[in-house]
Design a protein around this motif. Structure first.
Motif, PDB file in Angstrom:
ATOM      1  N   ILE A  13       1.561  -8.419 -10.113  1.00  0.00           N
ATOM      2  CA  ILE A  13       0.272  -8.898 -10.596  1.00  0.00           C
ATOM      3  C   ILE A  13      -0.469  -7.749 -11.268  1.00  0.00           C
ATOM      4  O   ILE A  13      -0.749  -6.731 -10.639  1.00  0.00           O
ATOM      5  N   GLU A  14      -0.756  -7.933 -12.546  1.00  0.00           N
ATOM      6  CA  GLU A  14      -1.474  -6.917 -13.299  1.00  0.00           C
ATOM      7  C   GLU A  14      -2.974  -7.107 -13.107  1.00  0.00           C
ATOM      8  O   GLU A  14      -3.517  -8.187 -13.372  1.00  0.00           O
ATOM      9  N   LEU A  15      -3.654  -6.084 -12.644  1.00  0.00           N
ATOM     10  CA  LEU A  15      -5.087  -6.160 -12.411  1.00  0.00           C
ATOM     11  C   LEU A  15      -5.844  -5.917 -13.710  1.00  0.00           C
ATOM     12  O   LEU A  15      -5.412  -5.134 -14.557  1.00  0.00           O
ATOM     13  N   ASN A  16      -6.990  -6.589 -13.844  1.00  0.00           N
ATOM     14  CA  ASN A  16      -7.828  -6.309 -15.006  1.00  0.00           C
ATOM     15  C   ASN A  16      -8.630  -5.024 -14.760  1.00  0.00           C
ATOM     16  O   ASN A  16      -8.595  -4.449 -13.682  1.00  0.00           O
ATOM     17  N   THR A  17      -9.355  -4.573 -15.763  1.00  0.00           N
ATOM     18  CA  THR A  17     -10.050  -3.287 -15.681  1.00  0.00           C
ATOM     19  C   THR A  17     -11.045  -3.249 -14.522  1.00  0.00           C
ATOM     20  O   THR A  17     -11.121  -2.266 -13.779  1.00  0.00           O
ATOM     21  N   GLU A  18     -11.813  -4.323 -14.349  1.00  0.00           N
ATOM     22  CA  GLU A  18     -12.815  -4.350 -13.274  1.00  0.00           C
ATOM     23  C   GLU A  18     -12.154  -4.266 -11.913  1.00  0.00           C
ATOM     24  O   GLU A  18     -12.629  -3.571 -11.011  1.00  0.00           O
ATOM     25  N   GLU A  19     -11.026  -4.979 -11.737  1.00  0.00           N
ATOM     26  CA  GLU A  19     -10.324  -4.949 -10.464  1.00  0.00           C
ATOM     27  C   GLU A  19      -9.774  -3.558 -10.171  1.00  0.00           C
ATOM     28  O   GLU A  19      -9.820  -3.088  -9.042  1.00  0.00           O
ATOM     29  N   LYS A  20      -9.256  -2.888 -11.186  1.00  0.00           N
ATOM     30  CA  LYS A  20      -8.729  -1.538 -11.011  1.00  0.00           C
ATOM     31  C   LYS A  20      -9.822  -0.582 -10.544  1.00  0.00           C
ATOM     32  O   LYS A  20      -9.613   0.250  -9.676  1.00  0.00           O
ATOM     33  N   ILE A  21     -11.009  -0.709 -11.129  1.00  0.00           N
ATOM     34  CA  ILE A  21     -12.120   0.152 -10.745  1.00  0.00           C
ATOM     35  C   ILE A  21     -12.495  -0.065  -9.286  1.00  0.00           C
ATOM     36  O   ILE A  21     -12.730   0.881  -8.531  1.00  0.00           O
ATOM     37  N   LEU A  22     -12.500  -1.315  -8.846  1.00  0.00           N
ATOM     38  CA  LEU A  22     -12.873  -1.630  -7.477  1.00  0.00           C
ATOM     39  C   LEU A  22     -11.860  -1.075  -6.468  1.00  0.00           C
ATOM     40  O   LEU A  22     -12.210  -0.765  -5.329  1.00  0.00           O
ATOM     41  N   LEU A  23     -10.608  -0.973  -6.902  1.00  0.00           N
ATOM     42  CA  LEU A  23      -9.572  -0.517  -5.990  1.00  0.00           C
ATOM     43  C   LEU A  23      -9.395   1.002  -6.001  1.00  0.00           C
ATOM     44  O   LEU A  23      -8.666   1.548  -5.179  1.00  0.00           O
ATOM     45  N   GLU A  24     -10.030   1.697  -6.913  1.00  0.00           N
ATOM     46  CA  GLU A  24      -9.876   3.154  -6.998  1.00  0.00           C
ATOM     47  C   GLU A  24     -10.709   3.852  -5.920  1.00  0.00           C
ATOM     48  O   GLU A  24     -11.742   3.351  -5.499  1.00  0.00           O
TER      49      GLU A  24
ATOM     50  N   THR B 269       0.846  -1.196   0.000  1.00  0.00           N
ATOM     51  CA  THR B 269       0.000   0.000   0.000  1.00  0.00           C
ATOM     52  C   THR B 269       0.878   1.242   0.000  1.00  0.00           C
ATOM     53  O   THR B 269       1.766   1.380   0.849  1.00  0.00           O
ATOM     54  N   VAL B 270       0.629   2.122  -0.962  1.00  0.00           N
ATOM     55  CA  VAL B 270       1.423   3.339  -1.129  1.00  0.00           C
ATOM     56  C   VAL B 270       0.615   4.539  -0.633  1.00  0.00           C
ATOM     57  O   VAL B 270      -0.474   4.814  -1.142  1.00  0.00           O
ATOM     58  N   ASN B 271       1.148   5.203   0.390  1.00  0.00           N
ATOM     59  CA  ASN B 271       0.534   6.414   0.943  1.00  0.00           C
ATOM     60  C   ASN B 271      -0.925   6.208   1.368  1.00  0.00           C
ATOM     61  O   ASN B 271      -1.746   7.134   1.299  1.00  0.00           O
ATOM     62  N   ASP B 272      -1.240   4.980   1.798  1.00  0.00           N
ATOM     63  CA  ASP B 272      -2.599   4.641   2.259  1.00  0.00           C
ATOM     64  C   ASP B 272      -3.663   4.897   1.197  1.00  0.00           C
ATOM     65  O   ASP B 272      -4.849   5.048   1.521  1.00  0.00           O
ATOM     66  N   LYS B 273      -3.264   4.931  -0.072  1.00  0.00           N
ATOM     67  CA  LYS B 273      -4.213   5.230  -1.141  1.00  0.00           C
ATOM     68  C   LYS B 273      -4.221   4.172  -2.246  1.00  0.00           C
ATOM     69  O   LYS B 273      -5.281   3.851  -2.786  1.00  0.00           O
TER      70      LYS B 273
END
Length: 266
Positions: free
Chosen positions: A255-266, A238-242
């Motif tokens: 590990i490269e996240l897919n598009t759906e995973e990226k959205i969930l983590l934003e 975790t970088v800068n708690d963000k």
């Protein structure tokens, strides 16, 4: 036969061979030096960029793969759930519940405030850990965990609590992984968290003047509709708690996240 000419040819051939072997030796020596220098320079560059490690776990660890399967919910599973209307969806691997008696959350919500509520109102509710609050959709997201390690970003071991406009828990969706077993292979030593951080730094994922912390968990290596799941030990950095980044704890691969995973983590 011109012996002098033949001798000259042999001398030239051996000279070329000697030069080639010398070149190979120098390249190999320089490569070894470069590997050592690269390691040292990466550590130095991290210090120069004022990147700080926070609450780092111990370095020497061994882990195994885990195998799990998606639970297929049956009517008998949901009969014990009180004060809610429950549907079985997705061929039995997901349930959706709507609460009759709703509880409201305070503006200063802390995840541990719901521990007792989850245990009393959700199947295996004590086996989920808070992940994030999706403010856009007004949803609390939880992921399953075992042996005190979270199943990172795993849609097959996930609990979503939907809030209404009054900040009340109105409904939920749930999936669950069961039959979690360690494979028969022996424990393997995993890479330290510091190595995972270095890999991300080299890849340009950690900017200067950052604070980073690490957590060991599991990641589903097979992103498919298969019922079986192979869970690999994974570092969450975790970088800068963000920003959350994931690195395979066995081989150090990012590990490269897919598009759906990226959205969930934003």
């Amino acid at each position: 036969m011109d012996w002098n000419k033949t001798k000259t040819i042999f001398i030239m051939v051996f000279l070329i061979l000697d030069i080639f072997l010398l070149y190979q030796f120098i390249e190999k020596r320089n490569s070894s030096k470069y590997d050592l220098m690269s390691k040292t320079s990466t550590e130095d560059l991290i210090k120069e960029d004022d990147i700080k490690y926070v609450d780092m776990p111990k370095e020497s660890l061994k882990e195994k793969f885990l195998i799990a399967k998606s639970k297929v919910f049956e009517k008998k599973d949901i009969q014990e759930l009180q004060n809610q209307k429950v549907q079985i969806l997705s061929g039995g691997t997901q349930i959706r519940g709507t609460f009759k008696n709703k509880i409201s959350l305070s503006d200063k919500f802390q995840s541990n405030q719901l521990d007792t509520y989850l245990k009393g109102n959700i199947l295996n509710g004590d086996q989920y850990r808070f992940w994030s609050y999706d403010k856009t959709n007004n949803v609390l997201i939880y992921y399953q965990y075992a042996d005190n390690k979270t199943f990172f970003n795993n849609s097959k071991g996930k609990l979503k609590l939907f809030l209404n406009d009054n900040r009340e828990i109105a409904s939920y969706e749930q999936t669950f992984l069961e039959g979690i077993n360690e494979q028969s292979n022996k424990e393997k030593e995993i890479l330290p968290a510091s190595q995972a951080i270095e890999n991300l730094y080299i890849d340009g994922d950690i900017p200067a003047k950052s604070e980073v912390k690490a957590e060991l968990g599991y990641y589903n290596s097979l992103q498919s509709s298969s019922v079986s799941n192979l869970l690999i030990p994974t570092w969450k950095i975790t970088v800068n708690d963000k920003k959350d980044l994931f690195v395979n704890a066995f081989d150090g691969e990012i590990i490269e996240l897919n598009t759906e995973e990226k959205i969930l983590l934003e």
